[in-house]
Write a protein that holds these residues in place. Sequence first.
Motif, short mmCIF file in Angstrom:
data_model
loop_
_atom_site.label_atom_id
_atom_site.label_comp_id
_atom_site.label_asym_id
_atom_site.label_seq_id
_atom_site.Cartn_x
_atom_site.Cartn_y
_atom_site.Cartn_z
N THR A 149 7.69 3.40 0.31
CA THR A 149 8.26 4.63 0.83
C THR A 149 7.20 5.70 0.87
OG1 THR A 149 10.43 4.04 -0.07
CG2 THR A 149 10.07 6.35 0.50
N LEU A 150 7.17 6.46 1.93
CA LEU A 150 6.19 7.52 2.08
C LEU A 150 6.27 8.48 0.88
CD1 LEU A 150 4.06 8.70 4.01
CD2 LEU A 150 5.84 10.20 4.90
N GLY A 151 5.12 8.75 0.29
CA GLY A 151 5.05 9.58 -0.90
C GLY A 151 4.73 8.77 -2.14
N GLU A 152 4.92 7.44 -2.08
CA GLU A 152 4.59 6.57 -3.19
C GLU A 152 3.17 6.00 -3.01
OE1 GLU A 152 9.10 4.89 -4.09
OE2 GLU A 152 7.63 3.63 -3.06
N SER A 153 2.68 5.37 -4.05
CA SER A 153 1.36 4.73 -3.98
C SER A 153 1.52 3.26 -4.29
CB SER A 153 0.39 5.37 -4.98
OG SER A 153 0.81 5.17 -6.32
N ASP A 199 -13.42 5.77 0.45
CA ASP A 199 -13.18 7.18 0.73
C ASP A 199 -12.88 7.42 2.22
OD1 ASP A 199 -13.59 7.74 -1.91
OD2 ASP A 199 -15.71 8.21 -1.67
N ALA A 200 -13.48 6.59 3.07
CA ALA A 200 -13.30 6.78 4.52
C ALA A 200 -12.19 5.90 5.09
CB ALA A 200 -14.62 6.50 5.25
N LEU A 201 -11.36 5.34 4.24
CA LEU A 201 -10.28 4.48 4.73
C LEU A 201 -9.27 5.34 5.50
CD1 LEU A 201 -9.45 1.50 4.57
CD2 LEU A 201 -8.02 2.08 2.61
N ASP A 202 -9.12 5.06 6.78
CA ASP A 202 -8.32 5.89 7.66
C ASP A 202 -6.84 5.83 7.29
OD1 ASP A 202 -7.82 7.58 9.81
OD2 ASP A 202 -7.40 5.89 11.16
N ARG A 203 -6.21 7.03 7.22
CA ARG A 203 -4.78 7.20 7.00
C ARG A 203 -4.34 6.77 5.61
NH1 ARG A 203 -2.39 10.44 8.78
NH2 ARG A 203 -0.41 9.45 9.29
N PHE A 204 -5.29 6.79 4.64
CA PHE A 204 -4.96 6.50 3.25
C PHE A 204 -5.63 7.54 2.36
CE2 PHE A 204 -4.07 2.30 4.96
CZ PHE A 204 -2.99 1.88 4.19
N HIS A 205 -4.96 7.82 1.25
CA HIS A 205 -5.57 8.65 0.22
C HIS A 205 -5.81 7.78 -1.01
CE1 HIS A 205 -6.57 12.10 -2.28
NE2 HIS A 205 -5.72 11.64 -3.19
N VAL A 206 -7.03 7.84 -1.56
CA VAL A 206 -7.40 7.04 -2.73
C VAL A 206 -7.30 7.92 -3.97
CG1 VAL A 206 -9.17 5.61 -3.80
CG2 VAL A 206 -8.96 5.67 -1.30
N TYR A 207 -6.35 7.58 -4.86
CA TYR A 207 -6.20 8.34 -6.10
C TYR A 207 -7.27 7.96 -7.14
CZ TYR A 207 -1.66 10.22 -4.70
OH TYR A 207 -0.66 10.91 -4.07
N PRO A 223 -0.43 5.59 1.49
CA PRO A 223 -0.47 5.78 2.96
C PRO A 223 -0.01 7.19 3.30
CG PRO A 223 1.39 4.41 2.33
CD PRO A 223 0.60 4.62 1.08
N LEU A 224 -0.61 7.77 4.33
CA LEU A 224 -0.35 9.17 4.68
C LEU A 224 0.67 9.34 5.80
CD1 LEU A 224 -3.96 10.64 4.46
CD2 LEU A 224 -2.16 10.57 2.72
N GLY A 225 1.32 8.28 6.22
CA GLY A 225 2.34 8.42 7.26
C GLY A 225 3.05 7.11 7.51
#
Length: 522
Positions: A250-254, A276-284, A303-305
Amino acid sequence: MTAIGRAHGHGSWEAALRQMSLAVLGVLGLWASAVCAQEEPAPGEPDPARVFVEVVPDHADWFVEQPVRVRVLVGFDREFFASRGVQLFRRHLDVPLQLLAPWLEELPGAWAADGTGHRASPLPAVGVDGTGGVPLSFALDDDVVAIVPSEDRLVEGRPFTVLVLERTFLAQDPGNLIIPEARVRFAYATDFRDDFVHGRVPVDRYAGEASSAPVTVVVQALPQEGRPPDFGGAVGRFSVRATLDRSTITLGESLKLSLEVEGTGNLDLFDAPALDALDRFHVYGRLDEAASGRRRVIYDLAPLGTDVRQVPSLSVPFLDPGPPTRYRSAATQALSLDVRRAPPGTELPALFSAAAPPGDEAEKAAPGERAERVRGSRPPRWLLPLLVLPWLLVAWLGWRLAAARRERADVSRGESSRARGESVAPALRPVVGSELDTDDDPEKTLVIRLARRIGCATSAVVDPHLAQRLEAVGVGRATALRAAELLDDLVASRYGGPPVVRASEAVRAAAAELADTEGEPG
């Protein structure tokens, strides 16, 4: 006259008998000396040779940080040692010989590793190529080891038992690397007597020795030609695969992405992909785990969307020593991912709302719902000063305390270090856990000194590039790698990884080394 003649004749006969006896004894003595000379070799010079030792590296040319095996072969005349071998020490050894090769533990210009490139523990080298049977004990420097013999070797028609030891080394710098000689000491006798208490006891004792020649290998720098832009220093041969802990999110989860690297090479030395450059993802963040022949890097991704459909392929470039020598890349397969919308009314973090492109979750929501979501996620204006004011007070108090400490010229440097440690103690607890509440905790001291060396806050010490940052400010490579590895273990234990098994002495030693590099007492 007659009496005198008889007496003279009798004396001549006795003299002749004495001369004959002396001649016979002389002949017997010469014969015994000849027999003894044939049966007893000269002290320390057994002829023919009864022992050999060889040092054989896998390659004559190495690359920097390439794991290379070095084998030491010790052969001995089995029949000779069974009949004439003499124990060197009070402790009984199956093979009464001693191998002297201290460089197996510490080779100048390289460091010992296990077979996969991980740093080896300070234990004697291991035996290899055993063909089965009972291990044979012998002395290795100041230790006693037991190794299963490998296949026999015929030397001048005589069977020699061969023991093989090996150690893997990683060279640190390009140039010539010299592997010193290895020596074997042993003792033997040519005559024994039976003792009621001690059994078979040597009457004579001779010393023997054999040695190998030093070996010079050429260590080459990593080639520049064909080097990939994302090359992280991997040298060897590797394969990679990736897995997800779940395919629906679900969007908002990791989620957790596991990247497993297998093979032979410097597994725990090269830089894992940062993503770091993985598109459309945020790395915690990530957790690095290493085992024999395998390294696993676990990434915490979000995932960012809802338009994200897969985790793309990941690659690990490496230098294959060959032959032929060339840069290669191991890649994973893309992994399918289903990112679903958050339930209505769910408040998403600002990270996801800001990153959502047109038409995504924030845009697809109804206008009233979207406005309510934005109003609910925006903090009140009066909250910002309330949050900033305590930090300003803390900063002012910290500045005043620092000025007071500088004015106390009679305070020793050790007392100043403890004061700094106490002032940053609250910042350490979120990093390494609540177990750092004691003033003499070695882990706390390590983190404080790391922060001082690289000039940052203690909360910013945790960094996958910590070793490089330490080297950049003048810390030696070995100390930097050891400190970074210890800190990784502490962080892993804090965030659900395996418990820290490092002895406090190792942490204190690393902190002392950091203090030495900056001119402070350890």
